[in-house]
Design an enzyme around this catalytic site. Structure first.
Site, PDB file in Angstrom:
ATOM      1  N   HIS A 284       0.781  -1.248   0.000  1.00  0.00           N
ATOM      2  CA  HIS A 284       0.000   0.000   0.000  1.00  0.00           C
ATOM      3  C   HIS A 284       0.815   1.302   0.000  1.00  0.00           C
ATOM      4  O   HIS A 284       0.761   2.081   0.950  1.00  0.00           O
ATOM      5  CB  HIS A 284      -1.006   0.028   1.154  1.00  0.00           C
ATOM      6  CG  HIS A 284      -0.512  -0.402   2.501  1.00  0.00           C
ATOM      7  ND1 HIS A 284       0.626   0.089   3.075  1.00  0.00           N
ATOM      8  CD2 HIS A 284      -1.025  -1.277   3.395  1.00  0.00           C
ATOM      9  CE1 HIS A 284       0.785  -0.464   4.272  1.00  0.00           C
ATOM     10  NE2 HIS A 284      -0.193  -1.301   4.472  1.00  0.00           N
ATOM     11  N   ASP A 357      -6.423  -4.088   0.402  1.00  0.00           N
ATOM     12  CA  ASP A 357      -6.242  -3.863   1.842  1.00  0.00           C
ATOM     13  C   ASP A 357      -7.596  -3.908   2.549  1.00  0.00           C
ATOM     14  O   ASP A 357      -7.871  -3.118   3.454  1.00  0.00           O
ATOM     15  CB  ASP A 357      -5.503  -2.548   2.121  1.00  0.00           C
ATOM     16  CG  ASP A 357      -4.949  -2.477   3.543  1.00  0.00           C
ATOM     17  OD1 ASP A 357      -5.099  -3.452   4.314  1.00  0.00           O
ATOM     18  OD2 ASP A 357      -4.364  -1.436   3.898  1.00  0.00           O
TER      19      ASP A 357
HETATM   20 ZN    ZN Z   1      -0.499  -2.404   6.133  1.00  0.00          ZN
END
Ligand code: ZN
Length: 481
Positions: A284, A357
């Site tokens: 990320h 995520d």
């Molecule tokens: Zn993370």
């Protein structure tokens, strides 16, 4: 016996369902990896793609799914970064609900992180999760093993024990590896297992009590900011450590070659994997400086890869004006400049893949003042449709690059074979209606939690069916909520 020659491949598990035989008529078959883009039929049977193309003979004993005519078919999506919350946090999500959400989003495989309770830091816990997935999961589940015991960042976990249980990679995700010596050891050991090391970049001492990215909007809103250097600082340090470990490995390999020995490091565990894995995969990425640093490292030839989330590609810190706790994500949403840099990095291949995520939380953890809210947004059910609506349709990203970054891209990180639209390949694909317009609402979501950064969004294009190993795992009629 030489450990490195043992065949311990990563294990991906899901429920076995009866194999089906069916035909999709007049669909657009699109697979950038196969250079395939044509309108025709797709015939599925025995868990495989039996035939595809404009002139397939339709025998009478095959079910024809006429209501999907006109839809598009893509290779199945693979998510390199999800939180399925098993074991320990099943009130947020479990293997059934999380993989039902994945199937509804077009995913055929997801890689689950290890920040559970207990953490997945030893073989028996990893085996238990994968056994459960073999009974309950709608799509394939791969499990990450923790880098450090208890994810405490103090002592290495038993990495070989985890490899023998079938973990796909190592990560302490949710926490950074702050100790440089521990990271160096992890780099050396992970390299010998053939599994990549996934790194969550965050300097916790700089992030103290921050709620959103530091900048114009944090100042206006009076919310404590987290500076961009909180991510780019650890990235710069980690790249230096990787350079050091890489040089060390090259030196050892050339010494071994000179003395006639065979190379041992970096060859992996001799498994069902399809290719070499990167040294390290950065999870990320969220700020422009990180894209610059990764680009530079790749130009040097360092074996590293990077990931970006749909929310960092589509939203910015300005959205926090709503004080919506679903927008409180870690790393935080960045500026418009960050978003543009991430998009540029994804388009030119600096960033290899998109990870949702997916981070479900219960209402009592999210429906509180933003300072107290838990970090994270769900994303499995909205990722592809949101990116298609807001990047592909306006011409900001090509359809081919989006499909690659969500399918073969993640497979490359883990050395897994990528889903393909090709005769004889496993039937792992999804069907997408590019014209259906819909709104993301609480009732439209299959997962257990409702903390989705895209709640309320109006999107164009929706998943209609997902097929894993030749059986239908998700089906939605047109217009159905
Ligand atoms: Zn993370």
């Amino acid at each position: 016996m030489d450990l490195l020659s043992r065949p311990f491949g990563p294990r991906l598990a899901c429920r076995a369902l009866p194999l089906e035989r069916f035909l999709l008529p007049d669909v657009r078959l699109f697979d950038p990896g196969e250079r395939l883009d044509l309108v025709g039929d797709l015939l599925i049977g025995d868990g495989k793609i039996l035939a595809l193309g404009p002139e397939i003979s339709r025998s009478e004993n095959v079910e024809v799914l006429s209501d999907l005519a006109g839809c598009w078919v893509f290779p199945g999506l693979v998510d390199p970064h999800v939180h399925l919350r098993t074991p320990g946090f099943e009130y947020k999500e479990d293997l059934e609900s999380g993989t039902a959400a994945a199937a509804a989003g077009g995913y055929v495989a997801v890689i689950a992180m290890a920040n559970t309770e207990p953490a997945v830091d030893c073989g028996p816990v990893a085996s238990w999760v994968l056994d459960q997935a073999g009974r309950r999961a709608q799509v394939r589940v791969g499990q990450v093993g923790a880098v450090s015991k208890g994810r405490l960042g103090q002592e290495l976990a038993e990495l070989w024990d985890l490899v023998q249980a079938g973990v796909t990679a190592f990560a302490d995700d949710g926490s950074p590896i702050a100790d440089a010596d521990l990271l160096l050891h992890a780099l050396r050991y992970a390299r010998g297992t053939g599994r990549p090391l996934l790194l969550h970049l965050e300097n916790k001492s700089l992030a103290t009590d921050g709620v959103m990215r530091e900048g114009k909007w944090s100042a206006r809103l009076g919310l404590r900011g987290i500076p961009a250097v909180c991510e780019s600082g650890p990235l710069a340090r980690d790249l230096e450590l990787i350079r050091y470990a890489f040089a060390e490995e090259s030196r050892q390999a050339s010494q071994a070659a000179e003395s006639g020995g065979r190379r041992t490091a970096g060859k992996g565990a001799g498994s069902s994997q399809s290719g070499p894995v990167p040294f390290v995969h950065f999870q990320h990425l969220s700020v422009a400086r990180s894209v610059q640093l990764l680009r530079q490292a790749k130009e040097e030839g360092l074996a590293v890869t990077g990931e970006v989330t749909p929310h960092h590609l589509l939203l910015t810190d300005e959205a926090l004006c709503s004080f919506d706790p679903s927008l409180k994500v870690n790393p935080p949403l960045g500026s418009e400049g960050d978003r543009e840099a991430l998009l540029g990095g994804l388009a030119d291949g600096t960033i290899d893949c998109i990870g949702s995520d997916h981070a479900p939380h219960a209402p009592h953890e999210k429906e509180v003042p933003i300072e107290e809210a838990a970090w994270g947004s769900t994303g499995l059910e909205t990722a592809f449709a949101a990116l298609f609506s807001r990047l592909v349709l306006p011409g900001r990203l090509s359809l081919g690059r989006l499909v690659e970054a969500m399918s073969s891209g993640p497979c490359g990180v883990f050395g897994l074979p990528a889903p393909r639209l090709a005769v004889g390949a496993p039937a792992d694909f999804f069907v997408f209606d590019p014209e259906e317009e819909w709104q993301v609402t609480e009732t439209s979501l299959r997962g257990k939690s409702r903390n989705c950064a895209f709640l309320g969004a109006e999107l164009t294009g929706r998943v209609r069916m997902t097929v894993v190993a030749g059986s239908r795992r998700f089906v939605r009629a047109r217009g159905e909520v």
